[in-house]
Write an enzyme that holds these catalytic residues in place. Structure first.
Site, short mmCIF file in Angstrom:
data_model
loop_
_atom_site.label_atom_id
_atom_site.label_comp_id
_atom_site.label_asym_id
_atom_site.label_seq_id
_atom_site.Cartn_x
_atom_site.Cartn_y
_atom_site.Cartn_z
N CYS A 244 -12.82 -16.84 13.26
CA CYS A 244 -12.65 -15.48 12.77
C CYS A 244 -12.22 -15.56 11.31
O CYS A 244 -12.63 -16.47 10.60
CB CYS A 244 -11.65 -14.71 13.63
SG CYS A 244 -9.99 -15.39 13.61
N LEU B 75 -5.18 -4.84 -5.20
CA LEU B 75 -5.25 -3.87 -6.30
C LEU B 75 -6.09 -2.63 -5.96
O LEU B 75 -6.01 -1.63 -6.65
CB LEU B 75 -5.79 -4.54 -7.56
CG LEU B 75 -4.95 -5.74 -8.07
CD1 LEU B 75 -5.59 -6.33 -9.32
CD2 LEU B 75 -3.51 -5.33 -8.35
N ARG C 272 -5.56 -0.69 -3.67
CA ARG C 272 -4.68 0.38 -3.17
C ARG C 272 -3.24 0.28 -3.66
O ARG C 272 -2.52 1.26 -3.64
CB ARG C 272 -4.68 0.37 -1.64
CG ARG C 272 -4.06 -0.88 -1.04
CD ARG C 272 -4.40 -1.05 0.43
NE ARG C 272 -3.79 -2.28 0.96
CZ ARG C 272 -4.24 -3.50 0.71
NH1 ARG C 272 -5.28 -3.70 -0.08
NH2 ARG C 272 -3.64 -4.55 1.20
N SER D 7 -6.88 -8.78 -4.01
CA SER D 7 -7.33 -7.86 -2.95
C SER D 7 -6.32 -6.74 -2.69
O SER D 7 -6.60 -5.83 -1.93
CB SER D 7 -7.58 -8.64 -1.65
OG SER D 7 -6.36 -9.08 -1.10
N GLY E 264 0.81 -1.22 0.00
CA GLY E 264 0.00 0.00 0.00
C GLY E 264 0.84 1.26 0.00
O GLY E 264 0.67 2.14 -0.85
N ASP F 129 3.86 -3.90 6.86
CA ASP F 129 2.51 -3.95 7.42
C ASP F 129 2.44 -4.64 8.78
O ASP F 129 1.39 -5.09 9.19
CB ASP F 129 1.58 -4.67 6.44
CG ASP F 129 2.00 -6.11 6.20
OD1 ASP F 129 3.03 -6.52 6.76
OD2 ASP F 129 1.30 -6.81 5.47
N CYS G 295 -4.38 -4.11 8.69
CA CYS G 295 -5.24 -3.67 7.59
C CYS G 295 -6.05 -4.84 7.03
O CYS G 295 -7.18 -4.67 6.57
CB CYS G 295 -4.42 -3.04 6.46
SG CYS G 295 -3.76 -1.42 6.90
#
Lengths: 392, 91
Positions: A350, A80, A82, A78, A50, A139, A197
């Site tokens: 989860c 693309l 950002r 997933s 990102g 990240d 994120c």
């Protein structure tokens, strides 16, 4: 506080370079000297995700002579939303290679060094030593502390940025001239306390807002222009459209760059940051079932109460049939416990199994000794049980 | 004293989504106690079990990090802005 330029100017700019960089050259503060410094500069971007995407693209366009890209990951669809340095046809390709191709397209004069590997204690010092400045677009906390420590130990400036949902933070850490990352945040949060994120989401364009601050600061440091973001933390709130700044002081007690340092070499960052908390690990040991086992339990009509501990937005994207949504926060504040049936076996899940392990520890503590959680979470369910479901 | 407390995104679940809430107290300790009374649970995300500010959360009065002032005893005069800034690692 202004600082001297980090890089000596290259001997000359070619005719092509003068034409390409003319809009820089006519800014008095940059000029020929500044552009020659950029040409001579060697910048490493950690992560081509990102933040790395806009950072690398603008550093390349600006004429940074040597750009290093380190990333071990491959481009996923997933990303693309950002990670604009990658395109649709790059899905499945190593990010470092995909990023290098985009950089070459933007500016063929840039010498790109591809590090298609994971940054680790074994290679970080050697890789960093080849660069003047480090831009951080990773990240996770473990890598950020490792990058900071290596940068301090090598005396390199570290241009840091971090994003979450609509919030961004940026600063420049450079122990010789100001604080380091540990002065700002001495310790990482315990695992599970601060969502990533991937768990909490991020507004795609936020990457550009924060990445562009990082590139601005990198260019200023390389060319010795303006007031660097050393000793200040910039806080961007996209929802309110505000930038605020607070002071970051050099901590005299900092274990890395303070008066009496106790960290004098790289440490074990996974242990420092903890992938999963000890409590969660203990709770999950022997109490983790697979999605296949969950499916069996459901098919046999076993007396279970399946709880999805993700957030409502995630539940909307996909969910396991029969699951009741009770977000993790309601376990943390205790309000969820009274909703748990005493006569059924509690099964938690989860997205990938980290948050459910944390909740499992709480549930077991509350006396539900036979509770279990689902390893791999809803992502494993989508992959192994029902591939027709969307993923995220 | 009457102050303003800035709430980061990840703690806005406690404040019903509000980014800024009124604060009350002569010191940061009092402001945070009142904040937790108004929004139960939020205090534990800022302070640890022993009542100290968590090491991955910074609290600023104005633009000063209270770790380098008087910590929880830092004065919060009328009109001051208190910001809670947690570490985030997304990239």
């Amino acid at each position: 506080m202004s600082l001297p330029p980090l890089v000596e100017p290259a001997a000359e700019l070619t005719v092509d370079e003068v034409r390409r960089y003319s809009r820089h050259l006519i800014i008095p503060d940059v000029g020929m000297a500044g552009q020659k410094r950029l040409k001579n500069a060697r910048v490493l971007c950690v992560g081509a995700g990102g933040l790395g995407s806009p950072a690398l693209m603008y550093l390349a366009a600006a004429g940074v002579g040597t750009l290093g890209v380190i990333d071990f990951d491959v481009v996923d669809e997933s990303n693309l939303q950002r990670q604009i340095i990658h395109g649709q046809s790059d899905v499945g390709r190593p990010k470092a290679e995909s990023a290098a191709a985009s950089i070459k397209e933007i500016n063929p004069l840039v010498n790109v060094i591809i590090h298609n590997e994971s940054l680790s204690n074994d290679n970080v010092m050697e890789i960093f030593s080849g660069y003047d400045l480090i831009v951080d677009g990773t990240d996770n906390f473990a890598t950020r502390y490792m990058v900071n420590d290596a940068a301090v130990l090598l005396g390199k400036p570290y241009v840091w940025g971090s994003i979450y949902r609509f919030d961004g933070q940026a600063s420049v850490f450079w122990a010789e001239h100001g604080p380091c990352y540990r002065c700002l945040y001495p310790e990482p949060p315990p695992p599970g306390m601060v969502p990533s994120c991937a768990e909490g989401g991020v507004l795609g364009v936020l990457c550009a807002s924060v990445g562009s601050i990082q590139v601005t600061e990198a260019i200023k440091l390389l060319t010795g222009t303006g007031e660097p973001l050393v000793g200040r933390l910039m806080i961007y709130d996209a929802l309110e459209m505000t930038y605020r700044q607070v002071k970051v002081r050099k901590d005299p007690e900092c274990p890395l760059c303070g008066k009496n340092p106790t960290i004098t070499e790289l440490i074990d960052y996974d242990a420092f940051c903890g992938a999963v908390s000890d409590e969660a690990q203990q709770a999950a040991a022997g109490s983790t079932i697979s999605v296949g086992e969950l499916k069996d339990m459901q098919d046999k009509g076993e007396n279970i109460f399946l709880i999805d501990v993700r957030e409502p937005n995630e539940y909307e994207i996909l969910s396991i049939p029969g699951a009741t949504l009770i977000p993790k926060g309601e376990f943390l504040n205790g309000s969820a416990l009274e909703r748990l049936p005493q006569d059924k076996k509690i099964v938690l899940h989860c997205k990938s199994g980290v948050r459910s392990a944390e909740v499992l520890a709480i549930v077991k503590n509350a006396g539900f000794a036979d509770a279990v959680h689902v390893g791999g979470g809803v992502l494993a369910w989508q992959k192994q049980i029902d591939p027709s479901l969307p993923t995220y | 004293m009457s102050t303003v407390v800035r709430i980061p995104t990840i703690l806005r679940t406690y404040t019903g989504g509000a980014a800024e809430v009124p604060g009350e107290g002569a010191t940061l300790r009092e402001v945070l106690a009142k904040l937790d009374a108004d929004y139960p649970g939020i205090g534990a995300r800022i302070l640890d079990e022993s009542g100290k500010i968590r090491r991955f959360v910074n609290v600023y009065v104005g633009d000063e990090d209270v770790r380098f002032a008087d910590g929880l005893d830092t004065a919060t005069p009328t009109g001051s802005q208190i910001s809670v800034i947690p570490a985030v690692a997304g990239g």
